[in-house]
Design a protein around this motif. Structure first.
Motif, PDB file in Angstrom:
ATOM      1  N   LYS A  36      45.139  40.592  44.321  1.00  0.00           N
ATOM      2  CA  LYS A  36      45.491  39.573  43.529  1.00  0.00           C
ATOM      3  C   LYS A  36      45.981  38.344  44.129  1.00  0.00           C
ATOM      4  O   LYS A  36      46.329  37.161  44.132  1.00  0.00           O
ATOM      5  N   ARG A  37      47.120  38.760  45.260  1.00  0.00           N
ATOM      6  CA  ARG A  37      46.915  38.079  46.388  1.00  0.00           C
ATOM      7  C   ARG A  37      45.775  36.680  47.023  1.00  0.00           C
ATOM      8  O   ARG A  37      46.064  36.141  47.466  1.00  0.00           O
ATOM      9  N   LYS A  38      44.454  37.817  46.948  1.00  0.00           N
ATOM     10  CA  LYS A  38      43.471  37.444  48.099  1.00  0.00           C
ATOM     11  C   LYS A  38      42.526  36.681  47.773  1.00  0.00           C
ATOM     12  O   LYS A  38      42.292  35.306  47.437  1.00  0.00           O
ATOM     13  N   ILE A  39      42.307  36.769  45.676  1.00  0.00           N
ATOM     14  CA  ILE A  39      41.404  36.295  45.239  1.00  0.00           C
ATOM     15  C   ILE A  39      41.563  36.045  43.860  1.00  0.00           C
ATOM     16  O   ILE A  39      41.174  35.298  42.919  1.00  0.00           O
ATOM     17  N   PHE A  40      42.742  36.519  43.502  1.00  0.00           N
ATOM     18  CA  PHE A  40      43.278  36.190  42.320  1.00  0.00           C
ATOM     19  C   PHE A  40      44.968  35.291  41.789  1.00  0.00           C
ATOM     20  O   PHE A  40      45.562  36.285  40.978  1.00  0.00           O
ATOM     21  N   LYS A  41      45.273  34.678  43.041  1.00  0.00           N
ATOM     22  CA  LYS A  41      46.370  34.540  43.199  1.00  0.00           C
ATOM     23  C   LYS A  41      46.636  33.749  42.332  1.00  0.00           C
ATOM     24  O   LYS A  41      45.852  32.345  41.939  1.00  0.00           O
ATOM     25  N   GLY A  42      47.696  33.741  41.272  1.00  0.00           N
ATOM     26  CA  GLY A  42      48.249  33.361  40.484  1.00  0.00           C
ATOM     27  C   GLY A  42      48.123  33.030  38.571  1.00  0.00           C
ATOM     28  O   GLY A  42      48.229  32.156  37.881  1.00  0.00           O
ATOM     29  N   ILE A  43      47.209  33.615  38.660  1.00  0.00           N
ATOM     30  CA  ILE A  43      46.023  34.156  37.522  1.00  0.00           C
ATOM     31  C   ILE A  43      47.024  35.070  37.077  1.00  0.00           C
ATOM     32  O   ILE A  43      46.973  35.947  37.588  1.00  0.00           O
ATOM     33  N   PRO A  44      47.666  35.027  35.699  1.00  0.00           N
ATOM     34  CA  PRO A  44      47.893  36.451  34.872  1.00  0.00           C
ATOM     35  C   PRO A  44      47.234  37.477  35.314  1.00  0.00           C
ATOM     36  O   PRO A  44      46.227  37.199  34.261  1.00  0.00           O
ATOM     37  N   VAL A  45      47.615  38.688  34.604  1.00  0.00           N
ATOM     38  CA  VAL A  45      47.121  40.132  34.298  1.00  0.00           C
ATOM     39  C   VAL A  45      47.177  40.274  33.723  1.00  0.00           C
ATOM     40  O   VAL A  45      48.820  40.784  33.279  1.00  0.00           O
ATOM     41  N   LEU A  46      46.918  40.910  32.928  1.00  0.00           N
ATOM     42  CA  LEU A  46      46.947  41.877  31.063  1.00  0.00           C
ATOM     43  C   LEU A  46      46.077  43.114  31.279  1.00  0.00           C
ATOM     44  O   LEU A  46      44.958  42.944  32.010  1.00  0.00           O
ATOM     45  N   PHE A  47      46.513  44.707  31.162  1.00  0.00           N
ATOM     46  CA  PHE A  47      46.145  45.825  31.132  1.00  0.00           C
ATOM     47  C   PHE A  47      46.140  46.473  30.769  1.00  0.00           C
ATOM     48  O   PHE A  47      46.913  46.139  29.298  1.00  0.00           O
ATOM     49  N   SER A  48      45.242  47.860  29.962  1.00  0.00           N
ATOM     50  CA  SER A  48      44.679  48.480  29.331  1.00  0.00           C
ATOM     51  C   SER A  48      44.447  49.580  29.350  1.00  0.00           C
ATOM     52  O   SER A  48      43.283  49.288  30.611  1.00  0.00           O
ATOM     53  N   GLY A  49      43.760  50.199  28.568  1.00  0.00           N
ATOM     54  CA  GLY A  49      43.399  51.964  29.086  1.00  0.00           C
ATOM     55  C   GLY A  49      44.304  52.287  30.539  1.00  0.00           C
ATOM     56  O   GLY A  49      43.316  53.341  31.464  1.00  0.00           O
ATOM     57  N   VAL A  50      44.879  52.370  30.866  1.00  0.00           N
ATOM     58  CA  VAL A  50      46.206  52.628  32.039  1.00  0.00           C
ATOM     59  C   VAL A  50      47.113  54.655  31.300  1.00  0.00           C
ATOM     60  O   VAL A  50      47.259  54.534  30.342  1.00  0.00           O
ATOM     61  N   TYR A  51      46.631  54.695  31.585  1.00  0.00           N
ATOM     62  CA  TYR A  51      47.865  56.806  32.038  1.00  0.00           C
ATOM     63  C   TYR A  51      47.891  57.330  32.536  1.00  0.00           C
ATOM     64  O   TYR A  51      49.444  57.915  32.934  1.00  0.00           O
ATOM     65  N   MET A  52      47.465  56.804  34.402  1.00  0.00           N
ATOM     66  CA  MET A  52      47.697  57.591  35.469  1.00  0.00           C
ATOM     67  C   MET A  52      48.317  56.409  36.411  1.00  0.00           C
ATOM     68  O   MET A  52      49.567  57.166  37.034  1.00  0.00           O
ATOM     69  N   VAL A  53      47.747  55.159  36.396  1.00  0.00           N
ATOM     70  CA  VAL A  53      48.148  54.572  37.255  1.00  0.00           C
ATOM     71  C   VAL A  53      50.248  54.598  36.989  1.00  0.00           C
ATOM     72  O   VAL A  53      50.579  54.382  35.746  1.00  0.00           O
ATOM     73  N   ASP A  54      51.378  54.463  37.979  1.00  0.00           N
ATOM     74  CA  ASP A  54      52.839  54.299  37.723  1.00  0.00           C
ATOM     75  C   ASP A  54      52.278  52.562  37.265  1.00  0.00           C
ATOM     76  O   ASP A  54      52.791  51.448  38.373  1.00  0.00           O
ATOM     77  N   THR A  55      52.918  51.587  36.607  1.00  0.00           N
ATOM     78  CA  THR A  55      53.169  50.606  35.959  1.00  0.00           C
ATOM     79  C   THR A  55      54.253  49.319  36.129  1.00  0.00           C
ATOM     80  O   THR A  55      54.333  48.614  35.809  1.00  0.00           O
ATOM     81  N   SER A  56      55.239  50.514  36.938  1.00  0.00           N
ATOM     82  CA  SER A  56      55.950  50.152  37.255  1.00  0.00           C
ATOM     83  C   SER A  56      56.601  48.621  37.962  1.00  0.00           C
ATOM     84  O   SER A  56      57.375  48.096  38.048  1.00  0.00           O
ATOM     85  N   ALA A  57      55.632  48.774  39.222  1.00  0.00           N
ATOM     86  CA  ALA A  57      55.384  47.831  39.912  1.00  0.00           C
ATOM     87  C   ALA A  57      54.631  46.475  39.090  1.00  0.00           C
ATOM     88  O   ALA A  57      54.629  45.330  39.919  1.00  0.00           O
TER      89      ALA A  57
END
Length: 782
Positions: free
Chosen positions: A119-140
Motif C-alpha cells: 500500500k505505501r509503495k504503489i497505493f499510498k493515500g488510496i482508501p482500501v475496502l476488503f471483503s471475503g476475508v476469514y483467515m487474515v487478522d484484520t485488527s491492523a
C-alpha cells in the motif's frame, strides 16, 4: 418520394440522438471515478466469486459513473511471496500508468495480504475496502490506517465439532494441510480448535504435503471409523499443489469416508458439506461502503463490519450415502442435489397456467369494473354522505390543525367543546396559544407525536372561551409531505371533564381511606403495645407476689427457729442460773452468740434481697482491684478458717481490675467464701483464682469439701426451693446467700454457676466485666 423523405428525416433525427448520447457517454466516461478490484483468483470459490458478481452487477446497473477495473491474483507457488508481490506490482504499475485510482477493493485473504504489504509503495493515500476475508487478522487493517471492510469470523471449532457430531460412530478425524502460504495460515487457525476436540476414545490424525495416492494408502485401513476434513491441497506429480476440486472427486470415489471442507465449490465434487458466507449480503454491504467513500465520506469514519453470516452447504446424495440424519444438520443450511418433488418439477408449467388464469380473471374483472363504475360512483357518493353525517353529528370533536396552531377543519362538536359559536371565529385564533391551559407543555406533546406519528388516549387540560377548564382525551396522528416535513395534525377529542372530576373525588376518597386505615392500624399497634405492657406488668406482679410470699415464709421459718432456741437458752439461764456451773453458763452463752450471729446474717441477707426486689438497692459501678478485695475478705474470715485448720489461698493477679459495684462484689465473695469454709472439712483448702478474656474476668472459689449432689445443683439459685445444709462442724445456713449472689452478679452484667461432685468439693464460678484499662490491655495482647 414522400416516404423516402420521411425515412431521411428519421435517419437524421436518430443520428443526432446517437451523437448526443455519445457525447454524454464520453463526458461521463471522462468523469468516472476509478476503482481497482483485486480478487484472490487462486482461492476463488462460490463465496468470493459471489461477492465479485454482486459488486460488478451493482456498479454496472446502479452506479454507471464509477469504473471497475478487475484484476485476479494468481501467484506462482514455486516462487517466494516477495517475488510474487513484486512481479504483480510491476504488472499493475505498467498497466495503469495513466490511471489514478479513487478506491481499492480487495476480495479474499490473499488480495488483502498483498495490498497491505504494497500500500505505501504503489497505493499510498488510496482508501482500501476488503471483503471475503476469514483467515487474515484484520485488527491492523483499520480505518486509521486507511482500511475498512467486512471481516468474516469463521469458528473452526464450531464447524469441525458439527461435522464430527453428524457421524458419532466414527472416532477418527483425519485432517489434510499443505505448506503453501495460505495453508500455513489455515494450520495456525485450525490447530487450536483441534486441540480442544481431543478427548478419550477420539483420535485426530494430521497429514501435510501428500499426493492423493499416498494419502489414500495411509487412510484406507481406517475407512469405516474415520471422517476427513480437507484444510489443504494435494501435491501433483510435479510437486506442486493441484486443484482441490478434482482431487476431492477422485478421493470420494475411491474411499468410503465422509469428506468435509471449507471450500464452498467442493460440495459438488464428492464433499458431504462445507461452509459458505452470504456472498450476496457481503457484496451489497461492500457496494454501500464503496459508494460512501466515492461520494466523499472519509474512510476513517467507516468502521469495519464483523460478520458471522455463514451457512452450511450439504450434498443430499452424500447425506443419504452415509446415513446422516437430515434433522441433525443446522436449520438454515443449503442442500444441493435433492430430488425434485412433483411441485418443483412442474412448477414452470403450473406458473404458466396460473398466469393464463390470472390474466383471464383480470380481463373479466376489468370488464365488470367498467360496467359497475356508475354503481361504484353511487356507492362512493353515499359513503361520502354518511361520513359527512357522522362528521357533523358526532359527539366527539374532530379537527385538523397546522403545525403552528391554525385550525384547518373542525366539526360542530369540537367547536362546542371549546365554547365557540362558529368555525370562522375558531379558525382566526392561534389555537395552540390561546386555548392551552397554563402549565401544559404542548411542544413536548407535538415532539412526541412527530416522533411516534400517532398518539392515543392523551389526557390534559384545555382552556375554553369563557376561561373555564375542560379536560380532553385526545387521539392524534401526524401527516407529512413528500419531503418528510409535517403537513398537518389530525385527530379526535373527547370531553372527559366530568369523568376527571369523578376520578379526582374517588382518588381523594381513597386517600382519606388510606389515612383512616393508617390511624386505625396505629391505634391497634398502640393498643397491642399497651396490652403487652399490661401483660408484662401482670407477670412481674405475680413474680413479686410469689417472692413476697416466699420472703414471708422465710421470715416466719428462718427467724422463728433461732429465736425459739435463744428463748429456750435464756429461759434456762433465767430460771436455773444458781444451779448451773460456769462451764454450762459459758456453753449457753456461746450457743446464744452463735444463734444471734446467724440470725444477724439472715436478717442482713433478707434486707439486701428485699432491697434488690423493690429496686431500692443503689448500683454504683467503679473500677475495683479484685486481688485487694479478695485479700480483705479472706482476712475477715480467717478466724473461721483457722478454727477448722482450712488454708485460704488468693491466686487472683494483683493487677486485675473489674468494673462493678464494689459493695455487691464484696457481698458475693463474702457469701461464697463463707459457704466454702462452712462445707469444707477441717484441714481442707480453699483457692480463689481468676482468668480473663477480652471482655470479662472469670472468678472461681474452689474448695475440696463435701460437694453438692446433682439434684441439689438444679435448684441451688432458685427462690422457690432455698438450699440450706448443715456445715462440716454443724454450722447452719440461711438459704438466701446464693440467691442473693445470683441477683447481685446479674445486676453487674455477669453470670454465676457451680460445678460440683459429692465428696470431692465444689467450684463456684462467676464472671464480671473488665475495667476499660483492662480491656485495652487485653485487646493489645490479642
Amino acid at each position: 418520394m414522400k416516404t423516402t423523405l420521411k425515412h431521411v428525416i428519421l435517419i437524421i433525427f436518430l443520428s443526432a440522438c446517437i451523437a448526443s448520447l455519445s457525447d454524454v457517454t464520453f463526458l461521463h466516461a471522462a468523469q468516472k471515478k476509478q476503482i481497482l478490484v483485486l480478487n484472490s483468483g487462486e482461492y476463488e470459490n462460490l463465496w468470493t466469486s459471489g461477492i465479485l458478481n454482486k459488486l460488478r452487477n451493482n456498479f454496472v446497473f446502479n452506479y454507471s459513473n464509477f469504473q471497475l477495473n478487475i484484476e485476479s491474483i494468481n501467484f506462482n507457488e514455486n516462487k517466494s511471496w516477495m517475488v510474487n508481490y513484486q512481479n504483480f506490482s510491476d504488472y499493475l504499475t505498467k498497466k495503469y500508468t495513466d490511471v489514478k485510482f479513487d478506491l481499492i477493493i480487495t476480495i479474499g485473504d490473499e488480495a488483502l495480504s498483498y495490498t497491505g504489504y504494497v500500500k505505501r509503495k504503489i497505493f499510498k493515500g488510496i482508501p482500501v475496502l476488503f471483503s471475503g476475508v476469514y483467515m487474515v487478522d484484520t485488527s491492523a487493517f483499520n480505518p486509521k490506517n486507511g482500511f475498512s471492510g467486512i471481516s468474516t469470523n469463521i469458528s473452526f471449532l464450531e464447524t469441525i465439532r458439527m461435522y464430527v457430531s453428524l457421524t458419532p460412530q466414527r472416532k477418527n478425524l483425519i485432517v489434510l494441510f499443505d505448506s503453501s502460504q495460505t495453508g500455513k495460515l489455515k494450520r495456525q487457525l485450525i490447530l487450536p480448535a483441534l486441540n480442544k476436540l481431543k478427548k478419550k476414545n477420539f483420535q485426530i490424525s494430521l497429514f501435510e504435503n501428500l499426493t492423493l495416492e499416498s494419502f489414500i494408502n495411509k487412510i484406507k485401513a481406517n475407512q469405516d471409523s474415520s471422517i476427513i476434513f480437507l484444510a489443504g491441497r494435494f501435491k501433483d506429480e510435479f510437486n506442486s499443489f493441484g486443484k482441490l476440486d478434482l482431487s476431492a472427486e477422485i478421493l470420494s470415489k475411491r474411499c468410503n469416508i465422509p469428506i468435509y471442507s471449507l471450500h464452498s465449490q467442493l460440495v459438488r465434487n464428492g464433499i458431504v458439506s462445507d461452509r459458505i458466507p452470504n456472498a450476496g449480503s457481503d457484496g451489497e454491504l461492500l457496494t454501500t461502503e464503496a459508494v460512501k467513500i466515492l461520494q466523499g465520506t472519509p474512510i476513517e469514519q467507516i468502521p469495519t463490519i464483523y460478520s458471522r453470516n455463514l451457512r452450511y452447504i450439504f450434498d443430499y446424495k452424500r447425506i443419504r450415502e452415509f446415513d446422516i440424519d437430515i434433522e441433525s444438520i443446522p436449520a438454515n443450511s443449503i442442500i444441493l442435489n435433492r430430488e425434485d418433488t412433483f411441485l418443483e418439477k412442474y412448477l414452470g408449467y403450473l406458473l404458466f397456467l396460473a398466469g393464463i388464469i390470472v390474466s383471464s380473471i383480470i380481463i373479466i374483472t376489468l370488464i365488470k369494473n367498467i360496467r359497475g363504475r356508475k354503481k361504484a360512483e353511487k356507492i362512493l357518493k353515499e359513503s361520502e354522505e354518511r361520513f359527512k353525517e357522522i362528521y357533523e353529528n358526532s359527539t366527539v370533536g374532530i379537527y385538523r390543525t397546522t403545525p403552528d396552531g391554525k385550525v384547518m377543519m373542525a366539526n360542530p362538536a369540537f367547536i362546542k367543546i371549546f365554547g365557540y359559536d362558529s368555525f370562522e371565529i375558531l379558525s382566526m385564533l392561534n389555537f395552540e396559544i390561546e386555548c392551552i391551559q397554563a402549565g401544559f407543555d404542548r411542544e413536548k406533546f407535538k415532539a412526541c407525536l412527530e416522533k411516534e406519528s400517532i398518539i392515543r388516549d392523551y389526557n390534559y387540560p384545555w382552556k375554553r372561551r369563557d376561561g373555564t377548564t375542560v379536560y380532553l382525551k385526545e387521539n392524534a396522528k401526524v401527516y407529512r409531505k413528500s419531503d418528510g416535513s409535517v403537513s398537518y395534525y389530525e385527530g379526535i377529542v373527547e370531553d372527559v371533564t366530568e369523568r376527571k372530576k369523578a376520578e379526582d373525588a374517588r382518588a381523594e376518597y381513597i386517600e382519606e381511606l388510606k389515612r383512616s386505615k393508617e390511624l386505625i392500624e396505629k391505634s391497634a399497634r398502640e393498643l397491642k403495645e399497651l396490652n403487652m405492657k399490661l401483660y408484662s406488668s401482670e407477670e412481674k406482679l405475680k413474680e413479686l407476689n410469689q417472692s413476697k410470699d416466699k420472703f414471708f415464709s422465710l421470715i416466719s421459718h428462718d427467724l422463728r427457729s433461732p429465736l425459739n432456741s435463744v428463748l429456750g437458752f435464756t429461759e434456762i439461764l433465767a430460771e436455773n442460773h444458781d444451779e448451773l456451773s460456769n462451764d454450762e453458763i459459758k456453753s449457753f452463752a456461746e450457743n446464744i452468740h452463735s444463734l444471734l450471729k446467724n440470725l444477724y446474717k439472715l436478717i442482713e441477707n433478707l434486707l439486701q434481697w428485699s432491697s434488690l426486689q423493690t429496686g431500692r438497692f443503689e448500683f454504683n459501678p467503679m473500677n475495683i482491684n479484685m486481688h485487694r478485695l479478695c485479700r480483705e475478705i479472706l482476712e475477715l474470715l480467717s478466724g473461721n478458717a483457722v478454727k477448722k485448720r482450712i488454708s485460704l489461698i488468693n491466686l487472683i493477679p494483683p493487677d486485675l481490675n473489674v468494673f462493678a459495684d464494689e459493695f455487691m462484689i464484696y457481698s458475693v465473695l463474702q457469701n461464697l467464701i463463707s459457704n466454702a469454709i462452712k462445707y469444707t472439712n477441717p484441714g481442707g483448702k480453699i483457692i480463689v483464682k481468676a482468668v480473663t478474656d477480652d471482655k470479662y474476668s472469670t472468678i472461681t472459689i474452689q474448695d475440696n469439701g463435701i460437694g453438692i449432689s446433682l439434684k441439689e445443683l438444679n435448684n441451688l439459685f432458685s427462690i422457690e426451693s432455698t438450699y440450706s445444709k448443715t456445715g462440716t462442724n454443724g454450722e447452719s445456713g440461711t438459704g438466701l446467700g446464693l440467691i442473693l449472689c445470683k441477683e447481685l452478679i446479674e445486676l453487674n452484667k455477669g453470670n454465676i454457676w457451680v460445678e460440683s461432685e459429692v465428696g470431692r468439693g465444689s467450684d463456684f464460678i462467676f464472671t464480671i466485666p473488665l475495667s476499660s484499662e483492662e480491656k485495652k490491655m487485653s485487646e493489645n495482647a490479642v
